[in-house]
Design a protein around this motif. Structure first.
Motif, PDB file in Angstrom:
ATOM      1  N   SER A 124      62.664  49.577  40.023  1.00  0.00           N
ATOM      2  CA  SER A 124      64.054  49.954  40.277  1.00  0.00           C
ATOM      3  C   SER A 124      64.128  51.104  41.280  1.00  0.00           C
ATOM      4  CB  SER A 124      64.736  50.348  38.964  1.00  0.00           C
ATOM      5  OG  SER A 124      66.059  50.798  39.200  1.00  0.00           O
ATOM      6  N   LYS A 125      63.220  52.070  41.130  1.00  0.00           N
ATOM      7  CA  LYS A 125      63.203  53.221  42.036  1.00  0.00           C
ATOM      8  C   LYS A 125      62.802  52.801  43.448  1.00  0.00           C
ATOM      9  CE  LYS A 125      63.467  57.738  42.622  1.00  0.00           C
ATOM     10  NZ  LYS A 125      64.734  58.481  42.414  1.00  0.00           N
ATOM     11  N   ILE A 126      61.866  51.869  43.559  1.00  0.00           N
ATOM     12  CA  ILE A 126      61.434  51.391  44.876  1.00  0.00           C
ATOM     13  C   ILE A 126      62.598  50.770  45.625  1.00  0.00           C
ATOM     14  CG2 ILE A 126      60.027  49.622  46.039  1.00  0.00           C
ATOM     15  CD1 ILE A 126      57.854  50.149  43.975  1.00  0.00           C
ATOM     16  N   GLU A 127      63.479  50.079  44.899  1.00  0.00           N
ATOM     17  CA  GLU A 127      64.641  49.445  45.525  1.00  0.00           C
ATOM     18  C   GLU A 127      65.556  50.463  46.204  1.00  0.00           C
ATOM     19  OE1 GLU A 127      66.846  47.033  42.787  1.00  0.00           O
ATOM     20  OE2 GLU A 127      65.907  45.193  43.566  1.00  0.00           O
ATOM     21  N   THR A 128      65.583  51.685  45.693  1.00  0.00           N
ATOM     22  CA  THR A 128      66.501  52.699  46.233  1.00  0.00           C
ATOM     23  C   THR A 128      65.837  53.584  47.280  1.00  0.00           C
ATOM     24  OG1 THR A 128      65.938  54.316  44.496  1.00  0.00           O
ATOM     25  CG2 THR A 128      67.704  52.748  44.026  1.00  0.00           C
ATOM     26  N   THR A 129      64.577  53.328  47.588  1.00  0.00           N
ATOM     27  CA  THR A 129      63.862  54.111  48.595  1.00  0.00           C
ATOM     28  C   THR A 129      63.602  53.251  49.823  1.00  0.00           C
ATOM     29  OG1 THR A 129      61.629  53.512  47.857  1.00  0.00           O
ATOM     30  CG2 THR A 129      62.707  55.349  46.738  1.00  0.00           C
ATOM     31  N   ASN A 130      63.033  53.875  50.846  1.00  0.00           N
ATOM     32  CA  ASN A 130      62.673  53.153  52.069  1.00  0.00           C
ATOM     33  C   ASN A 130      61.232  52.666  52.039  1.00  0.00           C
ATOM     34  OD1 ASN A 130      65.210  53.572  53.289  1.00  0.00           O
ATOM     35  ND2 ASN A 130      64.613  55.640  53.918  1.00  0.00           N
ATOM     36  N   LEU A 131      60.599  52.743  50.866  1.00  0.00           N
ATOM     37  CA  LEU A 131      59.211  52.325  50.750  1.00  0.00           C
ATOM     38  C   LEU A 131      59.111  50.810  50.871  1.00  0.00           C
ATOM     39  CD1 LEU A 131      56.253  52.996  50.169  1.00  0.00           C
ATOM     40  CD2 LEU A 131      56.767  52.851  47.733  1.00  0.00           C
ATOM     41  N   VAL A 302      56.731  57.853  43.968  1.00  0.00           N
ATOM     42  CA  VAL A 302      57.768  57.123  43.241  1.00  0.00           C
ATOM     43  C   VAL A 302      57.396  57.008  41.768  1.00  0.00           C
ATOM     44  CG1 VAL A 302      58.867  54.867  42.946  1.00  0.00           C
ATOM     45  CG2 VAL A 302      58.566  55.823  45.241  1.00  0.00           C
ATOM     46  N   ILE A 303      56.137  56.638  41.505  1.00  0.00           N
ATOM     47  CA  ILE A 303      55.680  56.462  40.121  1.00  0.00           C
ATOM     48  C   ILE A 303      55.777  57.759  39.334  1.00  0.00           C
ATOM     49  CG2 ILE A 303      53.660  55.969  38.693  1.00  0.00           C
ATOM     50  CD1 ILE A 303      52.804  53.922  40.785  1.00  0.00           C
ATOM     51  N   ASN A 304      55.272  58.840  39.919  1.00  0.00           N
ATOM     52  CA  ASN A 304      55.312  60.130  39.217  1.00  0.00           C
ATOM     53  C   ASN A 304      56.736  60.633  39.052  1.00  0.00           C
ATOM     54  OD1 ASN A 304      52.507  60.568  38.738  1.00  0.00           O
ATOM     55  ND2 ASN A 304      52.220  61.034  40.901  1.00  0.00           N
ATOM     56  N   GLY A 305      57.620  60.243  39.978  1.00  0.00           N
ATOM     57  CA  GLY A 305      59.022  60.643  39.871  1.00  0.00           C
ATOM     58  C   GLY A 305      59.762  59.916  38.768  1.00  0.00           C
ATOM     59  N   CYS A 306      59.159  58.845  38.254  1.00  0.00           N
ATOM     60  CA  CYS A 306      59.790  58.061  37.192  1.00  0.00           C
ATOM     61  C   CYS A 306      59.415  58.535  35.795  1.00  0.00           C
ATOM     62  CB  CYS A 306      59.394  56.567  37.335  1.00  0.00           C
ATOM     63  SG  CYS A 306      60.122  55.752  38.772  1.00  0.00           S
ATOM     64  N   LYS A 307      58.477  59.475  35.677  1.00  0.00           N
ATOM     65  CA  LYS A 307      57.995  59.879  34.359  1.00  0.00           C
ATOM     66  C   LYS A 307      59.122  60.369  33.456  1.00  0.00           C
ATOM     67  CE  LYS A 307      53.209  61.118  35.445  1.00  0.00           C
ATOM     68  NZ  LYS A 307      52.198  62.208  35.474  1.00  0.00           N
ATOM     69  N   GLU A 308      60.104  61.030  34.033  1.00  0.00           N
ATOM     70  CA  GLU A 308      61.204  61.575  33.226  1.00  0.00           C
ATOM     71  C   GLU A 308      62.117  60.473  32.689  1.00  0.00           C
ATOM     72  OE1 GLU A 308      64.245  62.502  36.929  1.00  0.00           O
ATOM     73  OE2 GLU A 308      62.969  64.112  36.143  1.00  0.00           O
ATOM     74  N   LEU A 309      61.942  59.236  33.170  1.00  0.00           N
ATOM     75  CA  LEU A 309      62.811  58.135  32.741  1.00  0.00           C
ATOM     76  C   LEU A 309      62.283  57.435  31.493  1.00  0.00           C
ATOM     77  CD1 LEU A 309      63.537  56.514  36.241  1.00  0.00           C
ATOM     78  CD2 LEU A 309      64.924  58.179  34.989  1.00  0.00           C
ATOM     79  N   TYR A 310      61.050  57.751  31.081  1.00  0.00           N
ATOM     80  CA  TYR A 310      60.451  57.032  29.941  1.00  0.00           C
ATOM     81  C   TYR A 310      60.783  57.728  28.626  1.00  0.00           C
ATOM     82  CZ  TYR A 310      57.856  54.651  33.582  1.00  0.00           C
ATOM     83  OH  TYR A 310      57.529  53.927  34.701  1.00  0.00           O
TER      84      TYR A 310
END
Length: 310
Positions: A124-131, A302-310
């Motif tokens: 989901s986070k990748i979809e909102t980035t330019n990666l 991106v992965i490390n930025g998602c840790k707070e979502l778990y």
């Protein structure tokens, strides 16, 4: 092309210097030994020596002098026709991987549950980035996994597992922790909202079959606290375990996160107990050399930025 066919073809040309084909193409295009030498930054003598080896290998002069230039023979014409397309594809492939702005495909290895738990916020986070990247998940029973082989032979770029793997060539980080809870079906005839040692001794149970060290430690903790259990169903799938639990009188232990999700679709309830085991930890492991890839380092952010979502 299959791996066996590729190996067979490699065996056929072993001992042949593939750099000679680059020399051949340069001579063919420029129709000149000296211009080919200038292209490679070597002496005309060195190019001539390579041409001599090519003539010997193909048993053909390949080029004959006509005026101030060289004219290709029929064999050379046919050889160029076959080589040009292959060289074009090879160069395009090299450019693809060299260009860090090009979309990259990254393979993530984990159990099916690990993917269900970890990957959705990341994608989901990748979809909102330019990666520019594609995520490919490989699922396997943890009992069959060998993290060392997976990383050494580049079968995956990232591994999520409950077992840490430490070496000089890899990086292992603690990613998330999972609390595990007991569940039963909502209309269980003998269980209310709590679970006691006496309840465990009286009821049948399910067993999650896994080689995961974290899960095995939890199962040992359950054994030490509640004692021996009578198992009537076992599976490597948490979804299957949950489905059986809602249809029988079995007691099961599943991750708290999944229990909350499953309660919306399955006829189950979470039981309270005085038993609190250590949480199961998921670790993220990857090759240290992968940090040289710009897109990979962006994916890690991106992965490390998602840790707070778990």
């Amino acid at each position: 092309m299959s791996d066996n066919t590729l190996l067979s073809n490699i065996d056929k040309i072993k001992g042949f210097d593939l750099n000679l084909l680059l020399t051949f193409e340069a001579i063919f295009i420029h129709q000149s030994v000296s211009k080919a030498a200038s292209l490679f930054g070597i002496t005309p003598s060195a190019v001539s020596q390579s041409l001599t080896r090519l003539r010997s290998f193909f048993d053909d002069p390949l080029f004959v002098r006509e005026g101030k230039g060289l004219v290709a023979t029929t064999v050379a014409e046919n050889l160029h026709t076959h080589l040009s397309e292959g060289f074009g594809q090879l160069i395009n492939s090299l450019d693809y991987f060299k260009d860090t702005s090009t979309k990259s495909k990254f393979i993530i290895h984990s159990t099916a549950y690990g993917a269900m738990r970890i990957l959705p916020p990341i994608c989901s986070k990748i979809e909102t980035t330019n990666l520019r990247c594609e995520i490919s998940h490989i699922s396997a029973d943890a009992s069959l996994n060998n993290d060392e082989d997976i990383l050494i032979y580049r079968k995956a770029d990232i591994i999520f597992d409950t077992k840490p793997y430490y070496s000089f060539s890899t990086v292992t980080e603690q990613f998330i922790t999972e609390q595990t809870v007991p569940i039963c079906r909502k209309d269980h005839p003998r269980l209310g909202s709590t679970l006691s040692i006496e309840d465990i001794a009286r009821e049948n149970a399910t067993l999650l079959m896994t080689g995961s060290e974290g899960v095995k430690r939890f199962q040992n903790d359950v054994l030490e606290h509640f004692g021996e259990r009578e198992f009537s169903f076992s599976s490597s799938s948490i979804i299957a375990i949950t489905a059986i639990t809602e249809s029988t009188d079995c007691i099961s232990f599943i991750p708290l996160w999944f229990a909350k999700k499953a309660a919306l679709s399955f006829n189950i309830k979470t039981l309270e107990t005085d038993f609190v085991a250590d949480p199961v930890t998921f670790y993220m492991t990857y090759n240290r050399s992968s940090l040289k890839n710009k897109n990979f380092t962006e994916l890690l952010k991106v992965i490390n930025g998602c840790k707070e979502l778990y």
